[in-house]
Design an enzyme around this catalytic site. Sequence first.
Site, PDB file in Angstrom:
ATOM      1  N   ARG A   1       0.826  -1.196   0.000  1.00 39.51           N
ATOM      2  CA  ARG A   1       0.000   0.000   0.000  1.00 39.51           C
ATOM      3  C   ARG A   1       0.866   1.254   0.000  1.00 39.51           C
ATOM      4  NH1 ARG A   1      -2.717  -1.897   4.758  1.00 39.51           N
ATOM      5  NH2 ARG A   1      -2.740  -4.012   3.978  1.00 39.51           N
TER       6      ARG A   1
ATOM      7  N   ASP B   1      -2.271   4.276   4.835  1.00 36.32           N
ATOM      8  CA  ASP B   1      -1.812   2.896   4.974  1.00 36.32           C
ATOM      9  C   ASP B   1      -2.897   1.897   4.580  1.00 36.32           C
ATOM     10  OD1 ASP B   1      -2.714   4.137   7.618  1.00 36.32           O
ATOM     11  OD2 ASP B   1      -2.982   2.014   8.047  1.00 36.32           O
TER      12      ASP B   1
ATOM     13  N   ASP C   1      -8.579  -3.714   3.615  1.00 34.77           N
ATOM     14  CA  ASP C   1      -8.774  -3.425   5.042  1.00 34.77           C
ATOM     15  C   ASP C   1     -10.209  -2.985   5.354  1.00 34.77           C
ATOM     16  OD1 ASP C   1      -6.196  -4.125   5.620  1.00 34.77           O
ATOM     17  OD2 ASP C   1      -5.419  -2.100   5.593  1.00 34.77           O
TER      18      ASP C   1
END
Length: 731
Positions: free
Chosen positions: A333, A418, A428
């Site tokens: 990332r 992130d 995520d």
Amino acid sequence: MRALFLRSMTTMSKTSKVPISGLPLPPSSQIITNNLTPDPNTPSAAGFIKEVLLDKPSIQRRARLLPSQAHFAYVSPLPLPFPYEITAPDPPEVVEDKAAYIEKWLSDREAVISQSIPADTQTTPVLQKYHAKSRDDKRELIGLSETCLRDCIPHLDVGDAFATLGSPALAPEDEEGVDSVPVEGPGAIRQELIDVLSGHSVLMSADSNANNESPGFAPWSVRYSGHQFGSWAGQLGDGRAISVLVTPHPTSPDLTYELQLKGAGRTPFSRSADGLAVLRSSIREYLCSEAMQALSIPTTRSLSLISLPDLPVIRERVETACVFTRVAESFLRIGNFEALSPPSNMFFLGGGQQSADYDALRQLGEWVGRKVLKLENVDWDKGKSWGKELVLDVAKRNAKMVAAWQAYGFMHGVMNTDNISVLGLTIDYGPYAFMDVFDSYHICNHTDEEGRYAYKYQPNMIVYACRALLRALSPLIGAEANLRKAVSPGWAQDVSDEKITEWRNAGTELVKDEMEKILEETCAVEYGRLFRKRLALRRQDKTDQSQIFQPFLDIMETHKLDFHSTFRKLCFFRPSMLSSDSTSNKSQHLDKFISSLFSCSPDQQRLDHTKATEDWLAWLEKYSKRIESERSEWSSDMDTEREAAAKGANPRFILRQWVLEEVIKKVEGDHESGKRILAKVMQMACNPFEPWGAEDEETPITELEAEIKEERRFCGLGEKKMLGFQCSCSS
């Protein structure tokens, strides 16, 4: 539908090839750990297996800053409660070297005992299966994704795993009504799958291959930093994620997939956390990853859910642990680049800041450009510069992703740098949500008090993230522009801070405007394409946004209508409903259609029917003319063809918050029945455009059979109190 699902499972089993221990590794040049720099405390796979795991395993569990040049650390899964409860010797004895005793206690629970793998399933280099001496935690498979298997690792044999999960169903079934599913493979294959994907067993190799090209293989976690809610957070990294395997796709050897366990225990990046995941959050990511794939939104994928029912995890309440396996070509990332080139002169309270390492930045960029993004405009063999191309490619990918989010009403909730993939994948999944009643300012994460990541601002946050990537790479880009070629190893060694600043400014000036133009244009074009697809429009028109798209959204927002069901209702609109020579019958059709749009309001008693009717009629007039203007682009039966196209772009089933909460409650309450419900919801999420619940029939819900009735309920808005439900980051 259930029969089709089971037949598909049978086909999958027949085309599978090898158990998980037999999955081949790609060539050494395609394995990230063989091409980037490890933490000096875990310098090689062989050293990690033979020394760290046996003699000093605590080094991989101890939260610490990695040296500035390190990209990753070797880490082995170990799902245990933290702080670790180190038990006293039995029988009691005086422990003189407490540090050595702790290392021995940990080592007994690490996967250090090797087991041979049958020769016919061995890979190169030969992987060994390792297990622990003193760990026999209960582990139960509760979810396995058919679509991920089909798309990413069709060569994986899962044995009788699907049979043990039972027949997908929402409604309770009598014993005689339960489908009998034949066992399609040996239980040992399924058990090995569970062992590896729960972190109980680990596949590793301490030896090089026959050509001595590989330094062995072991699991790893990567280091990254990032901006969280706009503030620099220093080192973050994979605090509860461990990549355990990478394998090439059987029909596309250059396409590799990484298998990553989420919730498999502490890593050096865990800080004060336990490195575990709970059943609740794991179910949310497991279902949504495949739901997003079904909507053609770029995403990481989900493979399996394995419950660890005897392992308590403390969050807002005491919950049980779960290990979730996700799959992607890469999990790198933007934060990976920021870790190697952090913002200068940044005040940071917390001690998680390392100095820049520009050669490690070069090394990472070359790997990402060559092997992850596969940049086509860069001639790597001739040393052509690549920094600018990398930034522009990442920007374009993420612009397409966020356009799809906006078109389908998806809200991520935590768009920290992130959490932004270099591949432009949704990654995520935490407090995410799909839009219910349309509110352009909706905030799905109750931790986001200022609304930084509200639905309306998501495109802006992608711009912010790409600026962070440019900031990290700008010194290298500036140096490349000066050299007119790619930088070489040691390119920034002994270079003054003033020169780095000069290169940084030059690199930023060279790329910033072009990057932001690409972001804006790509997002607009992709959003327009998807919106036209949802409205079954084929021709691009410059006035679509101002005359069709935005007024449509304004009506939904003004009258508080549900986002997805309104789109779905429009599938059934026909211009003939507005014909000037309308008969009484045609007028009834129009009244009935507008009434169906009103049903998209969760509170019809408060709906201003007169104003809503006026607004809809005005918009439908424009929409009808827009449809008629491209009649020549459809078949002679345009209405039927358009309806089918619209139904194929607007989901009947959406993974709403109330659905997720109900599934979680069912699985937490009873794994056996919960597994079948989870499987059925996954099935619906992977086939969202199907007419679940007999949508096209006017049969009263009271007359439907139990399963169809539940399907219809799961396609509904749910209880009013759950509309706009917000989750926390821990979700």
